[in-house]
Design an enzyme around this catalytic site. Sequence first.
Site, short mmCIF file in Angstrom:
data_model
loop_
_atom_site.label_atom_id
_atom_site.label_comp_id
_atom_site.label_asym_id
_atom_site.label_seq_id
_atom_site.Cartn_x
_atom_site.Cartn_y
_atom_site.Cartn_z
N PRO A 208 0.84 -1.21 0.00
CA PRO A 208 0.00 0.00 0.00
C PRO A 208 0.87 1.26 0.00
O PRO A 208 1.86 1.33 0.71
CB PRO A 208 -0.78 -0.11 1.31
CG PRO A 208 -0.66 -1.53 1.74
CD PRO A 208 0.63 -2.03 1.17
N LYS B 6 2.97 6.60 4.39
CA LYS B 6 2.34 5.29 4.52
C LYS B 6 1.94 4.98 5.96
O LYS B 6 1.58 3.85 6.27
CB LYS B 6 3.29 4.22 4.00
CG LYS B 6 3.72 4.44 2.54
CD LYS B 6 4.74 3.39 2.13
CE LYS B 6 5.28 3.68 0.74
NZ LYS B 6 6.30 2.67 0.35
#
Length: 257
Positions: A2, A54
């Site tokens: 991700p 992140k």
Amino acid sequence: MPEGDTIHFAARRIRPLVEGRIPEIEHPHPRLRGERWAEKLAGRAVTGVDAHGKHLFLRFEGDFAIHSHLRMTGSWGTYRRGERWRRGTHRAWLVLRTDAGEVVQFDGPVLELLTESRTRFDRRLAQLGPDVLAPQLDEAGFLRRLRADDPARAIGDALLDQRTIAGIGNVWKCEGCFAAQIDPWRPTGACSDDEALAIVRALRPGMAQSALDGMQDRHRRVYARAGRPCPRCGAPIRSRGQGEDNRITYWCAECQS
Ligand SMILES: [Zn+2]
């Protein structure tokens, strides 16, 4: 893995379910056994949900924050109460339940309860570069950090360094270099400030859109398209591992230089 847009999208989905509410908290995973978060956070409302690169933070009244990094495996799920989860219950590390719904963190692997003051002094967090998805990107801060890095490092690899700019992963690195027509293998020392900024400016609108709708795939023009024709010039897209982690990099050798 991700990237920043996915984490910002998760924060956006989580926020309406918990912000301003006092959630019931469970952390069923064995790795968090004995942590007593429910006790420490009892009666405390969630004051905010935010992302930096992140990293995702759930902030609570009384100086507490839950910090998450999904690395390669983790994910955040948001559900109506009683709705079936997309991953098995045994993979849940954290469950927050309110009248509005359920927020579930699956598969960790970085999930910790910190004090707010510790999040400010934590080395990993304090070293993070400017968030690529900040409404106003700190371009000067990005360039300063880029220039402090090894000038022989390939620009594609340098963009993945979260100390230089936070939130760019392998997909957006490839797409940004493609959009700005810059070869991801070019050393940063051979990239002007304008060229380095052109990459980041080129990927920000797509990332921002994906942070709103979670549909990253529609912005991919070279990523995972090895051998297929370049959408700009028709030459075959190439791929090769880059950097210490050998991340597969996709680019067009004809129109990126
Ligand atoms: Zn091309």
